[in-house]
Design an enzyme around this catalytic site. Sequence first.
Site, short mmCIF file in Angstrom:
data_model
loop_
_atom_site.label_atom_id
_atom_site.label_comp_id
_atom_site.label_asym_id
_atom_site.label_seq_id
_atom_site.Cartn_x
_atom_site.Cartn_y
_atom_site.Cartn_z
N ARG A 281 17.21 17.21 1.26
CA ARG A 281 15.80 17.04 0.88
C ARG A 281 15.31 18.34 0.27
NH1 ARG A 281 13.91 12.49 0.63
NH2 ARG A 281 14.25 11.91 2.80
N GLU B 127 22.24 8.76 5.75
CA GLU B 127 22.05 8.71 4.30
C GLU B 127 23.41 8.87 3.59
OE1 GLU B 127 19.27 7.96 2.94
OE2 GLU B 127 19.12 8.81 0.93
N HIS C 273 14.93 11.76 -7.66
CA HIS C 273 16.09 12.33 -6.98
C HIS C 273 17.11 12.81 -8.03
CE1 HIS C 273 14.35 11.00 -3.38
NE2 HIS C 273 15.11 9.97 -3.07
N CYS D 137 18.19 4.64 -2.53
CA CYS D 137 17.69 5.21 -3.80
C CYS D 137 18.76 5.99 -4.57
CB CYS D 137 16.48 6.07 -3.54
SG CYS D 137 16.58 7.03 -2.02
N GLN E 74 13.24 7.81 -8.16
CA GLN E 74 13.72 7.01 -7.02
C GLN E 74 12.74 5.93 -6.62
OE1 GLN E 74 11.85 9.55 -6.27
NE2 GLN E 74 10.89 9.17 -4.29
N VAL F 43 6.53 2.90 -2.29
CA VAL F 43 7.38 1.97 -3.04
C VAL F 43 6.55 0.75 -3.44
CG1 VAL F 43 9.40 0.45 -2.90
CG2 VAL F 43 9.49 2.72 -1.89
N GLN G 103 7.85 -2.60 3.44
CA GLN G 103 7.22 -2.05 4.62
C GLN G 103 8.12 -1.07 5.39
OE1 GLN G 103 4.10 -2.48 5.46
NE2 GLN G 103 4.44 -1.04 7.11
N ARG H 235 0.82 -1.22 0.00
CA ARG H 235 0.00 0.00 0.00
C ARG H 235 0.84 1.26 0.00
NH1 ARG H 235 -3.72 1.92 3.92
NH2 ARG H 235 -2.33 1.20 5.57
N GLY H 236 2.08 1.16 0.44
CA GLY H 236 2.95 2.35 0.58
C GLY H 236 3.41 2.85 -0.78
N GLN I 198 17.03 15.47 -3.03
CA GLN I 198 16.11 14.34 -2.93
C GLN I 198 14.66 14.79 -2.71
OE1 GLN I 198 19.73 11.92 -0.80
NE2 GLN I 198 17.73 11.02 -0.50
N1 LIG Z 1 10.13 6.33 -0.76
C1 LIG Z 1 11.26 6.10 -1.42
O1 LIG Z 1 11.64 6.84 -2.33
C2 LIG Z 1 12.13 4.92 -1.06
C3 LIG Z 1 13.23 4.62 -1.87
C4 LIG Z 1 14.04 3.50 -1.54
C5 LIG Z 1 13.73 2.76 -0.43
N2 LIG Z 1 12.66 3.10 0.36
C6 LIG Z 1 12.36 2.28 1.52
O2 LIG Z 1 11.18 1.53 1.25
C7 LIG Z 1 10.44 1.33 2.47
C8 LIG Z 1 9.00 1.80 2.28
O3 LIG Z 1 9.01 3.19 1.98
P1 LIG Z 1 7.70 3.97 1.44
O4 LIG Z 1 8.19 5.29 1.00
O5 LIG Z 1 6.95 3.13 0.49
O6 LIG Z 1 6.86 4.12 2.80
P2 LIG Z 1 5.34 4.53 3.00
O7 LIG Z 1 4.77 5.12 1.76
O8 LIG Z 1 5.31 5.39 4.21
O9 LIG Z 1 4.56 3.15 3.29
C9 LIG Z 1 4.92 2.24 4.31
C10 LIG Z 1 3.70 1.54 4.86
O10 LIG Z 1 2.89 2.45 5.61
C11 LIG Z 1 1.56 1.89 5.73
N3 LIG Z 1 0.57 2.95 5.53
C12 LIG Z 1 -0.10 3.56 6.55
N4 LIG Z 1 -0.91 4.50 6.07
C13 LIG Z 1 -0.81 4.49 4.72
C14 LIG Z 1 -1.42 5.24 3.67
N5 LIG Z 1 -2.32 6.18 3.92
N6 LIG Z 1 -1.06 5.00 2.40
C15 LIG Z 1 -0.15 4.05 2.13
N7 LIG Z 1 0.45 3.29 3.08
C16 LIG Z 1 0.15 3.51 4.37
C17 LIG Z 1 1.47 0.76 4.72
O11 LIG Z 1 1.58 -0.49 5.41
P3 LIG Z 1 0.33 -1.38 5.89
O12 LIG Z 1 -0.52 -1.70 4.71
O13 LIG Z 1 0.99 -2.57 6.46
O14 LIG Z 1 -0.37 -0.52 6.90
C18 LIG Z 1 2.71 0.99 3.86
O15 LIG Z 1 3.17 -0.18 3.28
C19 LIG Z 1 11.22 2.09 3.55
O16 LIG Z 1 12.09 1.22 4.21
C20 LIG Z 1 12.03 3.09 2.77
O17 LIG Z 1 13.21 3.49 3.45
C21 LIG Z 1 11.84 4.16 0.06
#
Ligand SMILES: NC(=O)c1ccc[n+]([C@@H]2O[C@H](COP(=O)([O-])OP(=O)(O)OC[C@H]3O[C@@H](n4cnc5c(N)ncnc54)[C@H](OP(=O)(O)O)[C@@H]3O)[C@@H](O)[C@H]2O)c1
Length: 373
Positions: free
Chosen positions: A271, A243, A278, A137, A354, A14, A75, A11-12, A164
Amino acid sequence: MKKKVGFIGWRGLVGSVLLERMIFKNDLSKINIKFFTTSQVGHNGPKINNKKFGILENAYDLHKLIELDIILTCQGSTYTEKVYFNLRKLGWKGFWIDASSCLRTNKNSIIVLDPVNYNFIIESINNGCKTFSGGNCTVSLMLMALGGLFSENLIKKIFVSTYQAASGAGSNYIKKLLLEMGILHNSVEKEINKNNFSILKIENVVSSLLKSKKFLRRFNDVPLAGNLIPWIDNDNGDGNSKEEIKGEFETNKILNLKFLDKVIIDSICVRVSTFRCHSQSFLIELKKNIFIKEVKEILCNHNKWIKLIDNTKSDTIANLTPSMVSGTLKILLGRIKKSNFGNKYITAFSIGDQLLWGASEPLRRILNILIKL
Ligand SMILES: NC(=O)c1ccc[n+]([C@@H]2O[C@H](COP(=O)([O-])OP(=O)(O)OC[C@H]3O[C@@H](n4cnc5c(N)ncnc54)[C@H](OP(=O)(O)O)[C@@H]3O)[C@@H](O)[C@H]2O)c1
């Protein structure tokens, strides 16, 4: 038989970009997928092309996870920390694929970026490796951009300044940036729409608002709109942010370079208030003096995603921007020129999405390698 794959964090940001790519590339038809959640157990899973994917399973239920051949998690580190080691202690021998930084430093894991380290990935799998992390990233995007110079062993040192995007900090940060932009705009909307607007008045209102306690309290954080933050991730205690130390460590781990061959990388990571993608500015010390024409050829020939932008004002401002690359797999590379530092020094500026090459795409590709085993 199709491999059983558990998807956590779909859902997040990534995770949803990864799911979108998996649907587009028809990857779901090659696996038996189950969707997990940390916060919505029992809710409906996604409906994709009219197919329902059942009820969401509990991502902390080790008895459910142990049945899987592959766990794919986007996650975050806290989740991995809580689950990975307990699952391995229970004797689970499946493949773990992870977007977070949690296992990147673990000696049993490798960092995957197959256009750069395909042979090392295959060698590691043949040697029994079961744990695969996506890289940081900016590191993955840098290696995609400068891969040609790395593979020809031409790089001695790099200094990187990163720019970034907000989405690099997750879903909530995009929301924060948009809310801040809205508040700033609202605060001067009347004045800005007057024909005889006072720019100084507008600037004063906006700048005061950015510094006000009310604004800081509203977001419980430093503002990003109309601002930048020259620190990303925690303090490493040695003058660097976490970072910044990922750059040298992860690059050398991805390239499997031993101590004497290590490339020195230093950086300041910032940032900025872009939404997605990025950008990075490089000062590169080469091992020898090479003509710029040859440098460009080496860079271009490394992978099919590189798009070279001519080092002219018109080409750069029209084509070398985050908005031009957002949502695509292209790696933009421009501003390539000799530096005043000396004839072995060159500069370059690169931008990539990214959420694609910097996060989800290397994970999707390792999944495809593993399901064929
Ligand atoms: N963002 C980037 O550019 C990036 C790049 C490289 C690596 N990463 C790494 O990848 C991992 C995930 O990053 P992310 O940026 O994808 O994190 P994120 O968008 O904050 O999502 C993480 C989790 O938060 C929960 N969540 C709670 N409320 C939500 C909402 N309204 N919408 C979507 N999800 C929600 C979901 O889990 P549930 O369904 O379990 O609640 C989701 O899987 C981290 O370790 C990060 O360091 C990120």
